[in-house]
Design a protein around this motif. Structure first.
Motif, mmCIF file in Angstrom:
data_model
loop_
_atom_site.group_PDB
_atom_site.id
_atom_site.type_symbol
_atom_site.label_atom_id
_atom_site.label_comp_id
_atom_site.label_asym_id
_atom_site.label_seq_id
_atom_site.Cartn_x
_atom_site.Cartn_y
_atom_site.Cartn_z
ATOM 1 N N ILE A 115 23.055 4.548 46.438
ATOM 2 C CA ILE A 115 22.589 3.314 47.071
ATOM 3 C C ILE A 115 21.687 3.663 48.249
ATOM 4 O O ILE A 115 22.117 4.341 49.191
ATOM 5 N N SER A 116 20.436 3.223 48.178
ATOM 6 C CA SER A 116 19.500 3.409 49.292
ATOM 7 C C SER A 116 19.351 2.098 50.048
ATOM 8 O O SER A 116 19.217 1.029 49.442
ATOM 9 N N ILE A 117 19.362 2.192 51.367
ATOM 10 C CA ILE A 117 19.171 1.012 52.226
ATOM 11 C C ILE A 117 18.057 1.340 53.207
ATOM 12 O O ILE A 117 18.167 2.290 53.986
ATOM 13 N N CYS A 118 16.989 0.560 53.157
ATOM 14 C CA CYS A 118 15.851 0.772 54.055
ATOM 15 C C CYS A 118 15.712 -0.431 54.974
ATOM 16 O O CYS A 118 15.472 -1.553 54.501
ATOM 17 N N VAL A 119 15.888 -0.197 56.268
ATOM 18 C CA VAL A 119 15.619 -1.231 57.270
ATOM 19 C C VAL A 119 14.158 -1.069 57.665
ATOM 20 O O VAL A 119 13.749 0.002 58.130
ATOM 21 N N LEU A 120 13.380 -2.113 57.457
ATOM 22 C CA LEU A 120 11.930 -2.018 57.567
ATOM 23 C C LEU A 120 11.416 -2.985 58.629
ATOM 24 O O LEU A 120 11.589 -4.199 58.516
ATOM 25 N N ASP A 121 10.800 -2.424 59.680
ATOM 26 C CA ASP A 121 10.200 -3.262 60.724
ATOM 27 C C ASP A 121 8.753 -3.577 60.350
ATOM 28 O O ASP A 121 7.828 -3.389 61.142
ATOM 29 N N ALA A 122 8.572 -4.023 59.129
ATOM 30 C CA ALA A 122 7.275 -4.397 58.572
ATOM 31 C C ALA A 122 7.582 -5.212 57.320
ATOM 32 O O ALA A 122 8.742 -5.324 56.914
#
Length: 297
Positions: A115-122
């Motif tokens: 499981i990949s989780i990417c928090v993206l400020d874009a």
């Protein structure tokens, strides 16, 4: 006074979600993202920052690698810019995490979800208003899941609209969006008042620890500067590309105007030249000028 430590700086993000000393923060975050489908009660951080001598110059080590008590593997990362190929990279990392679990001759049944989780400020997915996007291997209409083995979650922070009131934030995904966007402007007391979970009280303590510990504050400042420099570099590249595009458009427009005038002088067919490149326009213009010279115009 506000704590003044931005949790979206990758070094801070790693200390918040990738510290064996603060598993409650990681558990709350994972359970928020995964929802009611999975409730994790234990988590092991596989790549903690161990001390001041660790090399934190490479962004890759600032991802959080974790495993829960059922063997599910997690890669959690913070992105403050939108690098090229992000979607493909997330798919590649998740697949690599999945296949790395077994060797030649091992039974496929040993594979646990990756499981990949990417928090993206874009914003990556402009076609969707969803803040949290959950990608799985499903059939076309989404009614049948082939396997839960591969999952990619995106949390696009700019899509979150900050509330204007002072209510306590109880929804766990909203709470993390609010925390990532505003924690650096809040005091520890304001964080305790805003969120219903004690995990955010502990997160505030981590931010305060970074703020008052010279070594950690220095690492934070270095990473903050590096991220700002990278964002400025990417913005410069975008601005340059825009200016070059505008200049190219102006040149193409001027070239078309000259060609239309030459055609009128020659009385030749006015076929469309809208799709011609600068090079093709220049070649056509040269040919028309040659024809004019041959006619003595």
């Amino acid at each position: 006074m506000a704590i003044g430590i931005d949790p979206t700086v990758d070094y801070v993000f790693k200390l918040l979600l990738g510290s064996p000393e603060h598993p409650a923060i990681t558990l709350h975050f994972l359970n928020a993202i995964l929802g009611d489908e999975i409730q994790i009660t234990e988590v092991e951080i596989l790549n903690p920052i161990l001390g001041k001598d660790d090399d934190i110059d490479k962004l890759s080590i600032l991802d959080v690698a974790a495993r829960d008590s059922t063997g599910r593997l997690y890669d959690i990362e913070m992105q403050t810019t939108l690098p090229a190929g992000l979607s493909q990279r997330l798919a590649y990392y998740t697949a690599s995490l999945y296949v790395s679990q077994i060797g030649e001759g091992d039974d496929y049944s040993l594979l646990r979800p990756a499981i990949s989780i990417c928090v993206l400020d874009a914003i990556l997915l402009r076609q969707s208003l969803q803040i949290h996007s959950d990608f799985r291997l499903r059939n076309r209409d989404g009614t049948i899941e082939l396997t839960e083995g591969l999952q990619i979650h995106l949390l696009e922070l700019p899509k979150y609209m900050l509330p204007s009131d002072n209510r306590v934030v109880t929804d766990p995904v909203e709470a993390w969006c609010y925390f990532f966007r505003r924690a650096d402007e809040m005091t520890a007391a304001e964080i305790r008042q805003r969120f219903s979970s004690s995990a955010f009280n502990e997160a505030a303590e981590v931010l305060e620890m970074i703020q008052r510990t010279p070594e950690q504050r220095n690492q934070y400042e270095l990473r903050l500067k590096a991220q700002r420099d990278e964002r400025a570099r990417m913005q410069y590249a975008v601005d340059q590309a825009r200016q070059e595009g505008e200049a190219l458009g102006e040149a193409r427009g001027a070239g078309r105007g000259r060609i239309e005038l030459l055609r009128e002088l020659l009385g030749v067919d006015q076929t469309s030249i809208a799709d011609l490149s600068i090079e093709q326009l220049a070649a056509l213009e040269g040919d028309l000028k040659r024809q004019l010279r041959e006619r003595g115009v």
